[in-house]
Write a protein that holds these residues in place. Structure first.
Motif, PDB file in Angstrom:
ATOM      1  N   TYR A 190       0.816  -1.251  -0.071  1.00  0.00           N
ATOM      2  CA  TYR A 190      -0.019   0.004   0.059  1.00  0.00           C
ATOM      3  C   TYR A 190       0.884   1.246   0.134  1.00  0.00           C
ATOM      4  CZ  TYR A 190      -3.800  -3.277   1.013  1.00  0.00           C
ATOM      5  OH  TYR A 190      -4.805  -4.293   0.905  1.00  0.00           O
ATOM      6  N   ARG A 191       1.042   1.785  -1.122  1.00  0.00           N
ATOM      7  CA  ARG A 191       2.211   2.821  -1.270  1.00  0.00           C
ATOM      8  C   ARG A 191       1.408   4.144  -1.299  1.00  0.00           C
ATOM      9  NH1 ARG A 191       3.798   1.604  -7.132  1.00  0.00           N
ATOM     10  NH2 ARG A 191       1.673   1.662  -7.456  1.00  0.00           N
ATOM     11  N   GLY A 192       2.069   5.323  -0.762  1.00  0.00           N
ATOM     12  CA  GLY A 192       1.418   6.627  -1.018  1.00  0.00           C
ATOM     13  C   GLY A 192       1.572   6.930  -2.114  1.00  0.00           C
ATOM     14  N   LEU A 193       0.596   8.042  -2.542  1.00  0.00           N
ATOM     15  CA  LEU A 193       0.320   8.608  -3.888  1.00  0.00           C
ATOM     16  C   LEU A 193       1.701   9.177  -4.460  1.00  0.00           C
ATOM     17  CD1 LEU A 193      -2.881  10.240  -3.479  1.00  0.00           C
ATOM     18  CD2 LEU A 193      -2.440   7.841  -4.033  1.00  0.00           C
ATOM     19  N   GLU A 194       2.277   9.158  -5.583  1.00  0.00           N
ATOM     20  CA  GLU A 194       3.280   9.753  -6.306  1.00  0.00           C
ATOM     21  C   GLU A 194       3.083  11.166  -6.665  1.00  0.00           C
ATOM     22  OE1 GLU A 194       6.720   8.708  -9.402  1.00  0.00           O
ATOM     23  OE2 GLU A 194       4.487   7.763  -9.710  1.00  0.00           O
ATOM     24  N   GLY A 195       3.456  12.141  -5.480  1.00  0.00           N
ATOM     25  CA  GLY A 195       3.455  13.381  -5.491  1.00  0.00           C
ATOM     26  C   GLY A 195       2.879  13.891  -4.195  1.00  0.00           C
ATOM     27  N   PHE A 196       2.265  15.057  -4.127  1.00  0.00           N
ATOM     28  CA  PHE A 196       1.735  15.397  -2.947  1.00  0.00           C
ATOM     29  C   PHE A 196       0.317  15.659  -2.682  1.00  0.00           C
ATOM     30  CE2 PHE A 196       1.693  19.406  -5.570  1.00  0.00           C
ATOM     31  CZ  PHE A 196       0.930  20.099  -5.102  1.00  0.00           C
ATOM     32  N   VAL A 197      -0.135  15.905  -1.723  1.00  0.00           N
ATOM     33  CA  VAL A 197      -1.565  15.879  -1.355  1.00  0.00           C
ATOM     34  C   VAL A 197      -2.055  17.348  -0.912  1.00  0.00           C
ATOM     35  CG1 VAL A 197      -3.998  15.134  -0.144  1.00  0.00           C
ATOM     36  CG2 VAL A 197      -2.268  13.498  -1.132  1.00  0.00           C
ATOM     37  N   ALA A 198      -2.767  17.983  -1.352  1.00  0.00           N
ATOM     38  CA  ALA A 198      -3.182  19.085  -0.765  1.00  0.00           C
ATOM     39  C   ALA A 198      -4.399  19.134  -0.257  1.00  0.00           C
ATOM     40  CB  ALA A 198      -3.540  20.383  -1.914  1.00  0.00           C
ATOM     41  N   ALA A 199      -4.417  19.452   1.393  1.00  0.00           N
ATOM     42  CA  ALA A 199      -5.627  19.547   2.431  1.00  0.00           C
ATOM     43  C   ALA A 199      -6.028  20.896   2.661  1.00  0.00           C
ATOM     44  CB  ALA A 199      -5.107  18.783   3.602  1.00  0.00           C
ATOM     45  N   ILE A 200      -7.236  21.041   2.361  1.00  0.00           N
ATOM     46  CA  ILE A 200      -7.893  22.177   2.464  1.00  0.00           C
ATOM     47  C   ILE A 200      -9.132  22.344   3.345  1.00  0.00           C
ATOM     48  CG2 ILE A 200      -8.767  24.243   1.255  1.00  0.00           C
ATOM     49  CD1 ILE A 200      -7.776  23.410  -1.417  1.00  0.00           C
ATOM     50  N   SER A 201      -8.761  22.655   4.598  1.00  0.00           N
ATOM     51  CA  SER A 201      -9.624  22.296   5.822  1.00  0.00           C
ATOM     52  C   SER A 201     -10.562  23.797   5.987  1.00  0.00           C
ATOM     53  CB  SER A 201      -8.938  22.039   6.911  1.00  0.00           C
ATOM     54  OG  SER A 201      -7.973  23.194   7.452  1.00  0.00           O
ATOM     55  N   PRO A 202     -11.662  23.328   6.614  1.00  0.00           N
ATOM     56  CA  PRO A 202     -12.945  24.373   6.785  1.00  0.00           C
ATOM     57  C   PRO A 202     -12.726  24.970   8.178  1.00  0.00           C
ATOM     58  CG  PRO A 202     -13.764  22.373   7.319  1.00  0.00           C
ATOM     59  CD  PRO A 202     -12.323  22.080   7.066  1.00  0.00           C
ATOM     60  N   PHE A 203     -13.486  25.936   8.569  1.00  0.00           N
ATOM     61  CA  PHE A 203     -13.137  26.590   9.857  1.00  0.00           C
ATOM     62  C   PHE A 203     -14.457  25.703  10.746  1.00  0.00           C
ATOM     63  CE2 PHE A 203     -17.680  27.760   8.510  1.00  0.00           C
ATOM     64  CZ  PHE A 203     -18.295  28.170   9.707  1.00  0.00           C
ATOM     65  N   ASN A 204     -15.159  24.945  10.660  1.00  0.00           N
ATOM     66  CA  ASN A 204     -16.336  24.634  11.443  1.00  0.00           C
ATOM     67  C   ASN A 204     -16.069  23.407  12.204  1.00  0.00           C
ATOM     68  OD1 ASN A 204     -16.573  23.047   8.983  1.00  0.00           O
ATOM     69  ND2 ASN A 204     -18.725  22.696   9.396  1.00  0.00           N
ATOM     70  N   PHE A 205     -14.867  22.796  12.046  1.00  0.00           N
ATOM     71  CA  PHE A 205     -14.653  21.495  12.797  1.00  0.00           C
ATOM     72  C   PHE A 205     -13.117  21.313  12.949  1.00  0.00           C
ATOM     73  CE2 PHE A 205     -18.918  20.184  12.198  1.00  0.00           C
ATOM     74  CZ  PHE A 205     -19.236  19.584  13.413  1.00  0.00           C
ATOM     75  N   THR A 206     -12.655  21.638  13.968  1.00  0.00           N
ATOM     76  CA  THR A 206     -11.240  21.421  14.168  1.00  0.00           C
ATOM     77  C   THR A 206     -10.765  19.922  13.885  1.00  0.00           C
ATOM     78  OG1 THR A 206     -11.154  23.080  15.921  1.00  0.00           O
ATOM     79  CG2 THR A 206      -9.524  21.433  16.029  1.00  0.00           C
ATOM     80  N   ALA A 207     -11.459  18.994  14.083  1.00  0.00           N
ATOM     81  CA  ALA A 207     -11.376  17.633  13.746  1.00  0.00           C
ATOM     82  C   ALA A 207     -11.204  17.477  12.336  1.00  0.00           C
ATOM     83  CB  ALA A 207     -12.564  16.765  14.383  1.00  0.00           C
ATOM     84  N   THR A 215      -4.792  12.085   7.769  1.00  0.00           N
ATOM     85  CA  THR A 215      -4.778  10.742   7.328  1.00  0.00           C
ATOM     86  C   THR A 215      -4.400  10.380   6.019  1.00  0.00           C
ATOM     87  OG1 THR A 215      -7.123  10.661   8.152  1.00  0.00           O
ATOM     88  CG2 THR A 215      -6.721   9.213   6.346  1.00  0.00           C
ATOM     89  N   PRO A 216      -3.953  11.533   4.812  1.00  0.00           N
ATOM     90  CA  PRO A 216      -3.088  11.219   3.828  1.00  0.00           C
ATOM     91  C   PRO A 216      -1.961  11.060   4.280  1.00  0.00           C
ATOM     92  CG  PRO A 216      -4.793  12.786   3.215  1.00  0.00           C
ATOM     93  CD  PRO A 216      -4.778  12.595   4.611  1.00  0.00           C
ATOM     94  N   ALA A 217      -1.016  11.627   5.260  1.00  0.00           N
ATOM     95  CA  ALA A 217       0.083  11.544   5.803  1.00  0.00           C
ATOM     96  C   ALA A 217       0.249  10.021   6.424  1.00  0.00           C
ATOM     97  CB  ALA A 217       0.436  12.531   6.820  1.00  0.00           C
ATOM     98  N   LEU A 218      -0.766   9.763   7.152  1.00  0.00           N
ATOM     99  CA  LEU A 218      -0.604   8.435   7.736  1.00  0.00           C
ATOM    100  C   LEU A 218      -0.358   7.511   6.668  1.00  0.00           C
ATOM    101  CD1 LEU A 218      -1.340   6.393  10.013  1.00  0.00           C
ATOM    102  CD2 LEU A 218      -3.814   6.427   9.286  1.00  0.00           C
ATOM    103  N   MET A 219      -0.969   7.456   5.447  1.00  0.00           N
ATOM    104  CA  MET A 219      -1.033   6.573   4.458  1.00  0.00           C
ATOM    105  C   MET A 219       0.347   6.774   3.613  1.00  0.00           C
ATOM    106  SD  MET A 219      -3.434   4.897   5.534  1.00  0.00           S
ATOM    107  CE  MET A 219      -3.347   3.796   4.428  1.00  0.00           C
ATOM    108  N   GLY A 220       1.314   7.386   3.977  1.00  0.00           N
ATOM    109  CA  GLY A 220       2.692   7.437   3.255  1.00  0.00           C
ATOM    110  C   GLY A 220       2.807   8.782   2.375  1.00  0.00           C
ATOM    111  N   ASN A 221       1.742   9.598   2.221  1.00  0.00           N
ATOM    112  CA  ASN A 221       1.833  10.859   1.673  1.00  0.00           C
ATOM    113  C   ASN A 221       2.341  12.087   2.236  1.00  0.00           C
ATOM    114  OD1 ASN A 221       0.173   9.931  -0.967  1.00  0.00           O
ATOM    115  ND2 ASN A 221      -1.211   9.413   1.056  1.00  0.00           N
ATOM    116  N   VAL A 222       2.920  12.909   1.450  1.00  0.00           N
ATOM    117  CA  VAL A 222       3.277  14.335   1.809  1.00  0.00           C
ATOM    118  C   VAL A 222       2.055  15.332   1.597  1.00  0.00           C
ATOM    119  CG1 VAL A 222       5.808  13.825   1.837  1.00  0.00           C
ATOM    120  CG2 VAL A 222       4.676  14.511  -0.241  1.00  0.00           C
ATOM    121  N   VAL A 223       2.211  16.062   2.400  1.00  0.00           N
ATOM    122  CA  VAL A 223       0.778  16.990   2.583  1.00  0.00           C
ATOM    123  C   VAL A 223       1.095  18.527   2.612  1.00  0.00           C
ATOM    124  CG1 VAL A 223      -1.395  17.397   3.616  1.00  0.00           C
ATOM    125  CG2 VAL A 223      -0.700  14.925   3.657  1.00  0.00           C
TER     126      VAL A 223
END
Length: 555
Positions: A190-207, A215-223
């Motif tokens: 189970y390899r991470g994706l080849e490249g980077f993942v952009a995470a764009i988060s909202p205001f309404n949930f810290t979680a 989660t993408p970082a957990l799976m071997g991705n850079v974010v």
């Protein structure tokens, strides 16, 4: 396999009962009763957060950076109170972050999954204990949540996302192909994706911020994580804890930035491998269009995951329990000021029950207290910012001016100190009025009263009224009606509730997400979510020489 087992044993001091996801248990929710230890701790932490303006840097490759494009996060209930100072990254800085991420990607992806999972397990334990009051206080001061809503979000939900996803990932690694031939070994990496993942988060949930980046970082991705301007302080605390728990420099870059600058830059990079997004439909649509326009320059087809809100419904049948309808609708429509993607915004109520339901809603409305989060007796506080306030005001003005709408309770707003909008209940004579169709994202409940005999048509109306498909509830004691509603509304809600409110999904219990214009329905909180962020490699290893090339039929 031996290495994995050895690594799993190392996790025992951070967690218990994590051998299988079936043994996972949701983090308990504190009650914050008067005099309790947790209540006193949060009150003290909130005073500290409100007493200062914390500097929040850009972080690229572990280096903390600043620009002259300075901004502030203010408390929505007191917009003169600055709690965080931050600056926007430039396009050049974002490109530098991409290059730095790519330079550490291979090493991070090759790290054993159990080691990566340990970072999230440790972070979850820290937020469950020594950092719990602080993450709640930053969420209360920054996003204007009362203590209960802050606890549900920045406490158990954030903790559960980290623990459950880490365990889901470990379970996934054990999912391997069949091996019926003793001379062949089949396996999957189970390899991470080849490249980077952009995470764009909202205001309404810290979680959500922690999940979109973690989660993408957990799976071997850079974010590259772009936090919301109006959730900056809470996001920064989440990021700091991940670093303290062993997240290496460059794996997650912390990038406060102008939305357009960030979006234009990431979608122009050949290294884009994924976008993990929660926000508005127009923004996600634009990102998708930009990705489509740039497909020929990418090294891989980017994975896009998006959750974009809803126009969520409560359908009430004549057989429904009135108390359940009233209490569930008040909760769903007004907690956290209706700023949950799942909040009930439209309700369809039969004439035979309308008198009792209306009376119940209005009476409960009188008990709702609007105020500042340091007052633990409030039910809701201010909406998040000026644009949100103005949007809500526009709908309230429409309601008061329309001859087809009666304002039953609330209807006023005041932004002199904070962005306060009264919880509002309206009755619409026209089921196609914009109050019944458009997402308001505020404490506004629109009700339509129908003839009892027309409930079948109302189900069709609910299905066709909105472009969204996130959450919805059916209140009925008649099993045949529940079955019929479930069929007609099959595509109207990704999270479907029966005799319960449309909000309150719990990690691992009600996997969350919707389709239509509500998003890609990847179900964060489920075991399936982690698979979104890997690129599996099937491996076949033969133990014996290949001695023949002809088919048997050729002999």
């Amino acid at each position: 396999m031996l290495r994995l087992k050895s690594s799993l044993l190392k996790l025992s001091r951070f967690t218990s009962a994590r051998c299988m996801s079936s043994n996972l248990v949701n983090e308990p929710i504190y009650s914050f009763t008067p005099g309790s230890k947790e209540r006193n701790e949060v009150q003290e932490a909130l005073k500290i957060v409100e007493s200062k303006t914390e500097d929040v840097p850009i972080v690229i490759g572990g280096e903390e950076l600043w620009t002259n494009d300075v901004h502030y996060q203010v408390s929505p209930y007191n917009h003169k109170q600055r709690i965080a100072k931050f600056s926007y990254a430039s396009a050049d800085m974002i490109n530098n972050a991409i290059e730095n991420s790519i330079s550490v990607r291979a090493e991070w992806d090759s790290k054993p999954l159990a080691d990566r999972a340990q970072i999230l397990f440790k972070a979850a334990d820290i937020f469950a204990n020594e950092k719990r009051s602080e993450i709640l206080a930053t969420t209360m001061a920054g996003q204007a949540k009362n203590v209960v809503q802050a606890e549900i979000d920045a406490g158990p939900e954030l903790i559960d996302f980290f623990r459950f996803n880490a365990q889901y990932a470990l379970d996934l690694e054990h999912q391997q192909p069949l091996n019926p031939d003793p001379n062949i070994v089949n396996s999957v990496k189970y390899r991470g994706l080849e490249g980077f993942v952009a995470a764009i988060s909202p205001f309404n949930f810290t979680a959500i911020g922690g999940n979109l980046a973690g989660t993408p970082a957990l799976m071997g991705n850079v974010v590259l994580w772009k936090p919301s301007d109006t959730a900056m302080l809470a996001s920064w605390l989440v990021y700091k804890v991940l670093r303290e728990c062993g997240l290496p420099p460059g794996v997650i870059q912390f990038i406060p930035a102008d939305g357009s600058t960030f979006g234009n830059t990431i979608t122009s990079s050949e290294h884009l491998a994924g976008i993990n997004f929660t926000g508005s439909v127009p923004t996600f649509t634009k990102l998708w269009q930009q990705v489509g326009a740039n497909l020929t320059k990418y090294k891989t087809f980017p994975r896009l995951a998006g959750e974009c809100g809803g126009k969520n419904f409560h359908f009430v049948h004549s057989s429904a329990d009135v108390d359940s309808v009233v209490n569930g609708t008040i909760r769903s429509a007004f907690e956290f000021g209706g700023q949950k993607c799942s909040a009930c915004s439209r309700a369809y109520i039969p004439k035979s029950l309308w008198g009792k339901v209306k009376q119940g809603l209005v009476e409960k409305h009188k008990e709702i207290k609007l105020g500042n989060p340091d007052d633990f007796s409030i039910f809701l506080s201010a909406v998040i910012d000026k644009p949100s306030y103005e949007r809500n005001k526009t709908y309230l003005d429409h309601a008061k001016a329309s001859s087809n709408i009666e304002v039953l309770a609330g209807g006023n707003c005041d932004d002199s100190v904070g962005y306060f909008v009264q919880p509002t209940i309206v009755e619409c004579k026209d089921p196609k009025d914009k109050m019944m169709q458009e997402e308001i994202f505020g404490p506004v409940l629109s009700c339509y009263v129908y003839d009892d005999a027309d409930y079948k048509e109302i189900l069709k109306l609910i299905n066709s009224t909105s472009s969204y498909g996130l959450t919805g509830s059916v209140f009925s004691k008649d099993e045949s009606v529940i079955e019929e509603a479930s069929s007609v509304l099959r595509n109207s809600a990704g999270n479907f509730y029966i005799n319960d409110k449309s909000t309150g999904s719990v990690v691992g219990q009600q996997w969350f997400g919707g389709s239509r214009k509500s998003g890609t329905n990847d179900k964060p909180g489920s075991p399936h979510y982690v698979l979104k962020w890997v690129s599996p490699q099937a491996v076949k290893r033969s133990k014996v020489p290949l001695k023949e090339w002809k088919y048997p039929s050729m002999k």
